[in-house]
Design a protein around this motif. Structure first.
Motif, PDB file in Angstrom:
ATOM      1  N   MET A   1       0.830  -1.209   0.000  1.00  0.00           N
ATOM      2  CA  MET A   1       0.000   0.000   0.000  1.00  0.00           C
ATOM      3  C   MET A   1       0.864   1.259   0.000  1.00  0.00           C
ATOM      4  O   MET A   1       0.625   2.183  -0.772  1.00  0.00           O
ATOM      5  N   ASP A   2       1.862   1.301   0.868  1.00  0.00           N
ATOM      6  CA  ASP A   2       2.718   2.479   0.981  1.00  0.00           C
ATOM      7  C   ASP A   2       3.492   2.721  -0.312  1.00  0.00           C
ATOM      8  O   ASP A   2       3.754   3.857  -0.682  1.00  0.00           O
ATOM      9  N   HIS A   3       3.838   1.646  -1.011  1.00  0.00           N
ATOM     10  CA  HIS A   3       4.568   1.768  -2.273  1.00  0.00           C
ATOM     11  C   HIS A   3       3.705   2.399  -3.368  1.00  0.00           C
ATOM     12  O   HIS A   3       4.170   3.270  -4.098  1.00  0.00           O
ATOM     13  N   ALA A   4       2.446   1.971  -3.470  1.00  0.00           N
ATOM     14  CA  ALA A   4       1.594   2.384  -4.581  1.00  0.00           C
ATOM     15  C   ALA A   4       0.695   3.578  -4.273  1.00  0.00           C
ATOM     16  O   ALA A   4       0.261   4.269  -5.200  1.00  0.00           O
ATOM     17  N   TYR A   5       0.408   3.824  -2.991  1.00  0.00           N
ATOM     18  CA  TYR A   5      -0.580   4.838  -2.622  1.00  0.00           C
ATOM     19  C   TYR A   5      -0.064   5.708  -1.494  1.00  0.00           C
ATOM     20  O   TYR A   5       0.701   5.254  -0.645  1.00  0.00           O
ATOM     21  N   SER A   6      -0.537   6.928  -1.470  1.00  0.00           N
ATOM     22  CA  SER A   6      -0.346   7.811  -0.325  1.00  0.00           C
ATOM     23  C   SER A   6      -1.745   8.215   0.110  1.00  0.00           C
ATOM     24  O   SER A   6      -2.450   8.897  -0.641  1.00  0.00           O
ATOM     25  N   GLU A   7      -2.163   7.760   1.283  1.00  0.00           N
ATOM     26  CA  GLU A   7      -3.539   7.991   1.710  1.00  0.00           C
ATOM     27  C   GLU A   7      -3.611   8.627   3.097  1.00  0.00           C
ATOM     28  O   GLU A   7      -2.787   8.333   3.963  1.00  0.00           O
ATOM     29  N   GLN A   8      -4.621   9.448   3.253  1.00  0.00           N
ATOM     30  CA  GLN A   8      -4.998  10.004   4.545  1.00  0.00           C
ATOM     31  C   GLN A   8      -6.480   9.740   4.732  1.00  0.00           C
ATOM     32  O   GLN A   8      -7.280   9.951   3.805  1.00  0.00           O
ATOM     33  N   LEU A   9      -6.832   9.276   5.905  1.00  0.00           N
ATOM     34  CA  LEU A   9      -8.229   9.010   6.241  1.00  0.00           C
ATOM     35  C   LEU A   9      -8.742  10.184   7.057  1.00  0.00           C
ATOM     36  O   LEU A   9      -8.111  10.572   8.043  1.00  0.00           O
ATOM     37  N   LYS A  10      -9.869  10.740   6.634  1.00  0.00           N
ATOM     38  CA  LYS A  10     -10.422  11.927   7.290  1.00  0.00           C
ATOM     39  C   LYS A  10     -11.882  11.683   7.637  1.00  0.00           C
ATOM     40  O   LYS A  10     -12.510  10.772   7.121  1.00  0.00           O
TER      41      LYS A  10
END
Length: 137
Positions: free
Chosen positions: A58-67
């Protein structure tokens, strides 16, 4: 002394704070050794090693923040659910998905949890995959 619902809520809050910081050790500290992980529209994986590998992908392919995270717990604290908005950047193409070139996306998602001995024993995450694909295509 906090009640079991407050303890469960604090555990899930800690889990999501660690996720947003991509603190892999902090995430894993919230989980039982035999954690079951139901991947959205995918297979169930078991254990911390599999969860660590998933987080790496996940960290390799995406940069996500949950809000806008809303957490709900059962009266006995044994189960919890969370609803949130995922704000992400698709950094690197993930196998079987469209090409990545820094596309941004926002989509609603939910997580469901089983709690055992003060740790997360099951994580099941759901979102609309077709919506995500439409946003990044």
């Amino acid at each position: 002394m906090p009640d079991v619902r407050e303890t469960t809520m604090a555990l899930i809050e800690h889990y999501y704070a660690a996720f947003n910081a991509m603190d892999i050790e902090g995430i894993l500290a919230c989980l039982t050794d035999d954690v079951a992980h139901d991947i959205n529209q995918g297979d169930r994986e078991s254990g911390k090693d599999a969860f660590r590998a998933f987080l790496g992908r996940m960290d390799h392919a995406y940069s996500e923040q949950l809000k806008d995270i809303i957490i709900m717990t059962s009266p006995d604290g044994a189960r919890a659910a969370a609803e949130f908005m995922v704000h992400g950047i698709y950094k690197v193409a993930d196998e079987g998905f469209p090409a990545a070139h820094g596309q941004s996306y926002t989509l609603p998602a939910g997580g469901f949890f089983e709690i055992r001995d003060g740790k997360i024993a099951r994580v099941s995450v759901y979102y609309n995959l077709a919506d995500w694909i439409a946003q990044v295509s």
